[in-house]
Scaffold this motif. Structure first.
Motif, short mmCIF file in Angstrom:
data_model
loop_
_atom_site.label_atom_id
_atom_site.label_comp_id
_atom_site.label_asym_id
_atom_site.label_seq_id
_atom_site.Cartn_x
_atom_site.Cartn_y
_atom_site.Cartn_z
N ASP A 123 0.72 -1.22 0.05
CA ASP A 123 0.15 0.11 -0.07
C ASP A 123 0.84 1.34 0.07
OD1 ASP A 123 -2.63 -1.35 0.62
OD2 ASP A 123 -1.88 -1.90 2.36
N MET A 124 0.57 2.21 -0.98
CA MET A 124 1.51 3.63 -0.79
C MET A 124 0.61 4.61 -1.29
SD MET A 124 4.46 3.85 -3.85
CE MET A 124 3.68 5.13 -4.80
N ALA A 125 0.96 5.65 -0.78
CA ALA A 125 0.10 6.87 -1.11
C ALA A 125 0.95 7.93 -1.97
CB ALA A 125 -0.36 7.63 0.03
N HIS A 126 0.34 8.71 -2.85
CA HIS A 126 1.14 9.37 -3.95
C HIS A 126 0.40 10.28 -4.45
CE1 HIS A 126 0.63 7.74 -7.83
NE2 HIS A 126 -0.45 7.57 -7.32
N TYR A 127 0.78 11.44 -5.41
CA TYR A 127 0.04 11.99 -6.15
C TYR A 127 0.88 12.48 -7.26
CZ TYR A 127 2.48 16.31 -5.07
OH TYR A 127 3.39 17.30 -4.77
N GLY A 179 12.95 -18.74 -3.40
CA GLY A 179 13.43 -17.98 -2.06
C GLY A 179 14.01 -16.67 -2.18
N ASN A 180 15.02 -16.75 -3.22
CA ASN A 180 15.88 -15.37 -3.72
C ASN A 180 14.97 -14.42 -4.10
OD1 ASN A 180 18.10 -16.82 -3.02
ND2 ASN A 180 18.72 -17.29 -5.15
N ILE A 181 13.94 -14.80 -5.18
CA ILE A 181 13.11 -13.72 -5.55
C ILE A 181 12.20 -13.11 -4.62
CG2 ILE A 181 11.12 -13.32 -7.36
CD1 ILE A 181 12.23 -15.99 -8.96
N LYS A 182 11.73 -13.88 -3.70
CA LYS A 182 10.78 -13.75 -2.80
C LYS A 182 11.29 -12.68 -1.63
CE LYS A 182 6.56 -15.56 -3.04
NZ LYS A 182 5.68 -14.74 -3.71
N ARG A 183 12.71 -12.94 -1.35
CA ARG A 183 13.51 -12.07 -0.20
C ARG A 183 13.72 -10.66 -0.92
NH1 ARG A 183 18.33 -11.13 -0.96
NH2 ARG A 183 18.79 -12.88 -2.19
N VAL A 184 13.87 -10.46 -2.24
CA VAL A 184 14.11 -9.40 -2.80
C VAL A 184 12.79 -8.57 -3.13
CG1 VAL A 184 14.64 -8.11 -5.17
CG2 VAL A 184 16.09 -10.01 -4.09
N LEU A 185 11.55 -9.20 -3.47
CA LEU A 185 10.37 -8.73 -3.40
C LEU A 185 10.02 -8.23 -1.93
CD1 LEU A 185 8.41 -11.14 -5.66
CD2 LEU A 185 9.08 -8.80 -6.25
N LYS A 186 10.47 -8.74 -1.09
CA LYS A 186 10.00 -8.41 0.32
C LYS A 186 11.01 -6.94 0.61
CE LYS A 186 8.81 -8.77 4.70
NZ LYS A 186 7.67 -7.74 5.15
N ILE A 201 11.54 -4.76 -1.63
CA ILE A 201 11.02 -3.61 -2.40
C ILE A 201 9.59 -3.58 -1.70
CG2 ILE A 201 9.60 -3.41 -4.59
CD1 ILE A 201 11.92 -5.04 -6.03
N GLU A 202 8.85 -4.29 -1.18
CA GLU A 202 7.69 -4.07 -0.27
C GLU A 202 7.74 -3.14 0.67
OE1 GLU A 202 5.87 -7.81 1.55
OE2 GLU A 202 4.84 -6.61 2.63
N ASP A 203 8.78 -3.70 1.48
CA ASP A 203 9.47 -2.78 2.71
C ASP A 203 9.91 -1.42 2.21
OD1 ASP A 203 8.82 -4.78 4.33
OD2 ASP A 203 10.92 -5.59 4.55
N LEU A 204 10.27 -1.33 1.06
CA LEU A 204 10.78 0.19 0.79
C LEU A 204 9.52 1.03 0.46
CD1 LEU A 204 12.82 2.20 -0.46
CD2 LEU A 204 12.68 0.96 -2.70
N PHE A 205 8.50 0.40 0.11
CA PHE A 205 7.28 1.21 -0.46
C PHE A 205 5.97 1.36 0.70
CE2 PHE A 205 9.04 0.19 -4.60
CZ PHE A 205 9.34 1.78 -5.12
N ASP A 206 6.07 0.26 1.34
CA ASP A 206 4.55 -0.09 2.14
C ASP A 206 4.30 0.96 3.27
OD1 ASP A 206 2.29 -1.89 2.37
OD2 ASP A 206 3.36 -2.52 4.30
N HIS A 207 3.21 1.50 2.90
CA HIS A 207 2.59 2.52 3.93
C HIS A 207 3.31 3.51 4.01
CE1 HIS A 207 -0.07 -0.81 5.01
NE2 HIS A 207 -0.83 0.04 5.74
N LYS A 208 3.89 4.12 2.96
CA LYS A 208 4.78 5.39 2.73
C LYS A 208 3.94 6.46 1.66
CE LYS A 208 9.01 3.50 3.94
NZ LYS A 208 10.10 2.94 3.61
#
Ligand SMILES: [Zn+2]
Length: 141
Positions: free
Chosen positions: A11-15, A56-63, A65-72
């Motif tokens: 989830d991410m907010a922007h304009y 597992g490698n792909i999931k780790r990197v996707l996580k 990316i999720e943490d970079l954007f989530d709820h920001k």
């Protein structure tokens, strides 16, 4: 050709800076990223034998990316974006703002995520970024 597919949501907010219409106002999306990793061949030995990559490698990197954007709140790193960020400094310093050097359209976001994956060692072949359940942009080269 082998094609692995994995996905993550955040989830991410922007304009959209400099845009006239609904998207000029701060709003949020439940983004969904669908990543494909393609290869003509499989690893022939070791831990990855008979695989394109370890899910597992792909999931780790996707996580990551999720943490970079989530709820920001994501702001474009331009004069207007920095002013919005300064105005928000009245909020507790735990309020999370992320600045990106582009207008945060689905097109720019999908290309950015493609390169984040590539830089983290994933042999990504395409990124499809859903901004809504029915609208997405695919970036590939
Ligand atoms: Zn939007």
């Amino acid at each position: 050709m082998f094609i692995l597919k994995s996905e993550v949501q955040f989830d991410m907010a922007h304009y959209l800076s400099g845009y006239t219409g609904k998207c000029q106002n701060i709003h949020g999306h439940r983004y969904r990223i669908v990543v494909k990793v393609a290869s003509e061949t499989l690893h022939e030995e070791g831990q990855l034998r008979s695989m394109v990559d370890d899910f597992g490698n792909i999931k780790r990197v996707l996580k990551e990316i999720e943490d970079l954007f989530d709820h920001k709140l994501v702001l474009e790193d331009n004069e207007e974006g920095r002013k919005v960020g300064e105005a928000l400094s009245v909020l507790p310093n735990t309020f999370k703002v992320l600045y990106l050097p582009f207008r945060t359209t689905a097109e720019e976001m999908s290309r950015y995520i493609y390169y984040l994956l590539k830089d983290k060692g994933i042999s990504v072949s395409e990124v499809e970024l859903f901004e809504t359940p029915t609208n997405s942009c695919t970036y590939k080269e």
